[in-house]
Design a protein around this motif. Structure first.
Motif, short mmCIF file in Angstrom:
data_model
loop_
_atom_site.label_atom_id
_atom_site.label_comp_id
_atom_site.label_asym_id
_atom_site.label_seq_id
_atom_site.Cartn_x
_atom_site.Cartn_y
_atom_site.Cartn_z
N ASP A 119 0.81 -1.33 0.01
CA ASP A 119 0.12 -0.05 -0.16
C ASP A 119 0.90 1.22 -0.09
N ALA A 120 1.85 1.29 0.85
CA ALA A 120 2.99 2.38 0.89
C ALA A 120 3.47 2.70 -0.59
N ALA A 121 3.81 1.55 -1.20
CA ALA A 121 4.46 1.70 -2.60
C ALA A 121 3.69 1.99 -3.53
N SER A 122 2.40 1.69 -3.60
CA SER A 122 1.37 1.79 -4.49
C SER A 122 1.07 3.33 -4.52
N PHE A 123 0.79 3.86 -3.31
CA PHE A 123 0.54 5.19 -2.95
C PHE A 123 1.44 6.13 -3.62
N ALA A 124 2.75 5.84 -3.14
CA ALA A 124 3.98 6.53 -3.58
C ALA A 124 4.33 6.68 -5.31
N LEU A 356 6.76 10.12 -0.03
CA LEU A 356 5.32 9.68 -0.16
C LEU A 356 5.06 8.53 0.36
N GLY A 357 6.19 7.47 0.38
CA GLY A 357 5.76 6.19 1.19
C GLY A 357 5.62 6.30 2.31
N ARG A 358 6.40 7.08 3.25
CA ARG A 358 6.05 7.40 4.38
C ARG A 358 5.14 7.98 5.01
N VAL A 359 4.56 9.18 4.15
CA VAL A 359 3.47 10.02 4.48
C VAL A 359 2.20 9.01 4.44
N GLY A 360 2.09 8.27 3.23
CA GLY A 360 1.07 7.26 2.75
C GLY A 360 0.78 6.36 3.75
N ALA A 361 2.00 5.93 4.34
CA ALA A 361 1.98 4.82 5.57
C ALA A 361 1.33 5.72 7.01
N ALA A 362 1.66 6.62 7.03
CA ALA A 362 1.34 7.47 8.41
C ALA A 362 -0.12 7.62 8.24
N GLN A 363 -0.45 8.12 7.15
CA GLN A 363 -1.88 8.62 6.81
C GLN A 363 -2.78 7.01 7.15
N ARG A 364 -2.29 6.16 6.67
CA ARG A 364 -3.02 5.02 7.12
C ARG A 364 -3.06 4.43 8.40
N VAL A 365 -1.79 4.60 9.06
CA VAL A 365 -1.66 3.97 10.50
C VAL A 365 -2.61 4.88 11.44
N VAL A 366 -2.47 6.52 11.21
CA VAL A 366 -3.24 6.73 12.21
C VAL A 366 -4.84 6.77 11.79
N ALA A 367 -5.26 6.70 10.42
CA ALA A 367 -6.54 6.53 10.25
C ALA A 367 -7.31 5.28 10.76
N LEU A 368 -6.42 4.04 10.82
CA LEU A 368 -6.69 2.69 11.04
C LEU A 368 -6.67 2.52 12.56
#
Length: 421
Positions: A119-124, A356-368
């Motif tokens: 997910d992080a790679a695809s977002f980035a 991008l990878g880290r921000v996308g992952a952070a978004q998902r972690v906080v949201a989940l």
């Protein structure tokens, strides 16, 4: 897709996402039905959901860090290859009657762990494939394509295939993961902007990575995404709102199969067809996401989506017939895809490429963060009071989140510039 001005690489990514989603649409309902054949205890069924939700919380930030260090194309292909092997092993266990609740929970956890990197790679990777102005459209097309393949092709077959042979949906899912891996490895490699913890004139003595002269501080890198979204007003507040909605959504999803079978009286063989309503709504929302954002603006559109979803979920809680339940669930799903498309595009357009990878992952972690809580509470409440009140409580949570949304910034002008984290 050939008529879209989004390029060859986007078409490959789109095709891989569609192939993988088709398999997911077979596996997810089949997994729920398999759990329901093993037990009717809502706590045990919810445990499978919780197992799949804990891994993104535990490993999500780490997956984002690696997505910014590794070749994103190869990382996505490798993950899909591994997921193909995991689901194939599950199919064998199902065929030999060795798949109990613990096996289902372990499989869900392992697939989710692998998914954190994917997910992080695809977002980035998407901003490297399409122009910035096309990001809302590209995200919408991805969600529309996966909804079409997963819902109209896969979901109606899931229940039927499961009743014919329980291992069949899992076998087909493994094949789709393998197909997606082959498509992803065909993407043209894109250079990743690198960042590190020392200055340009400070050569590192150890911990070198390809293309670097200095040591990468893994801990600092992992948390860089969290620091970025925390310093970006709109992105942070929308992420927090997503955490609120995920509390309710996770609770509904944890008991959805029991709600459909017991409250709405959906037959087991028709469960996949019932879930087609979700995909139909999601498809409509994905195709209209870009136009909605263009007409209303991103933040006002997100606020309006929450209001519509609250009304739809309240209607679903009151429904006692498959048709009424399916229609309200479709509207709710449409709102979810609009939200996801615009939320992703907003972040992708404002985040520096090397983050991008880290921000996308952070978004998902906080949201989940709230998702396991919602699933666990739904399981406990469903066992004590039945599954119908769980959906009503989820609608109440959505109403509270909608009220809170009016405190968010009213336009993108209120946000800090990209890179100001």
């Amino acid at each position: 897709m050939t008529a879209l001005p989004l390029g060859r690489d986007f078409r490959l990514l789109w095709s891989a996402a569609v192939a993988s989603r088709f398999g997911d649409s077979l596996r997810t309902p089949a997994l729920a039905l398999l759990a329901a054949t093993l037990t009717r205890d809502p706590r045990a069924i919810a445990a499978v959901t919780v197992a799949g939700q804990l891994s993104p919380l535990l490993f999500g930030l780490l997956g984002g860090g690696y997505a910014d260090r590794w070749d994103r194309r190869r990382a996505m292909a490798a993950v899909d290859g591994l997921r193909a092997a995991v689901v194939a092993a599950l199919a064998v266990l199902v065929a030999t009657d060795r798949a109990g609740i613990l096996v289902l929970a372990a499989t869900a956890a392992l697939l989710a762990t692998l998914g954190t990197l994917f997910d992080a790679a695809s977002f980035a990777v998407l901003p490297a494939l399409v122009p910035p102005a096309a990001l809302p459209t590209a995200n919408g097309r991805l969600q529309a394509g996966t909804a079409l393949a997963g819902g109209f092709l896969g979901a109606p077959l899931a229940g039927l295939l499961f009743t014919l042979a329980a291992p069949l949906p899992f076998t087909l899912d493994a094949l789709t993961f393998a197909t997606a891996a082959l498509l992803l490895i065909s993407l043209r490699p894109a250079p990743i902007p690198r960042s590190c913890s020392c200055g340009p004139d400070e050569p590192g003595k150890k911990g070198r990575s390809e293309g670097h002269n200095c040591k990468i501080d893994a801990k600092r890198g992992v948390w860089a995404g969290v620091r970025f979204i925390r310093g970006e007003a709109v992105l942070w507040r929308v992420t927090v709102l997503s955490a609120g909605t995920n509390l309710a959504i996770s609770g509904v999803m944890a008991v959805l199969v029991l709600y459909a079978l017991e409250v709405l009286r959906v037959p087991a063989a028709g469960y996949g067809l019932f879930m087609t309503a979700v995909v139909a709504g999601g498809l409509g929302g994905a195709l209209g996401a870009g136009r909605i954002a263009g007409r209303l603006g991103t933040v006002p559109a997100l606020r309006a989506v929450l209001a519509v979803q609250t009304v739809a979920l309240a209607g679903f809680a009151l429904a006692r017939h498959p048709v009424a339940g399916g229609l309200t669930l479709a509207v709710f799903a449409a709102g979810s895809t609009v939200w996801n498309s615009l939320w992703a595009a907003y972040g992708q357009g404002r985040v520096p490429a090397e983050l991008l990878g880290r921000v996308g992952a952070a978004q998902r972690v906080v949201a989940l963060l709230t998702a396991p809580v919602g699933a666990a509470l739904a399981g406990l409440a469903g066992a004590a009071y039945g599954v119908a009140p769980v959906v009503g409580a989820a609608a109440a949570v959505f109403a509270l989140v909608t009220l809170a949304a009016w405190r968010a910034p009213r336009s993108e002008r209120d946000a800090r510039p990209a890179g100001a984290a």
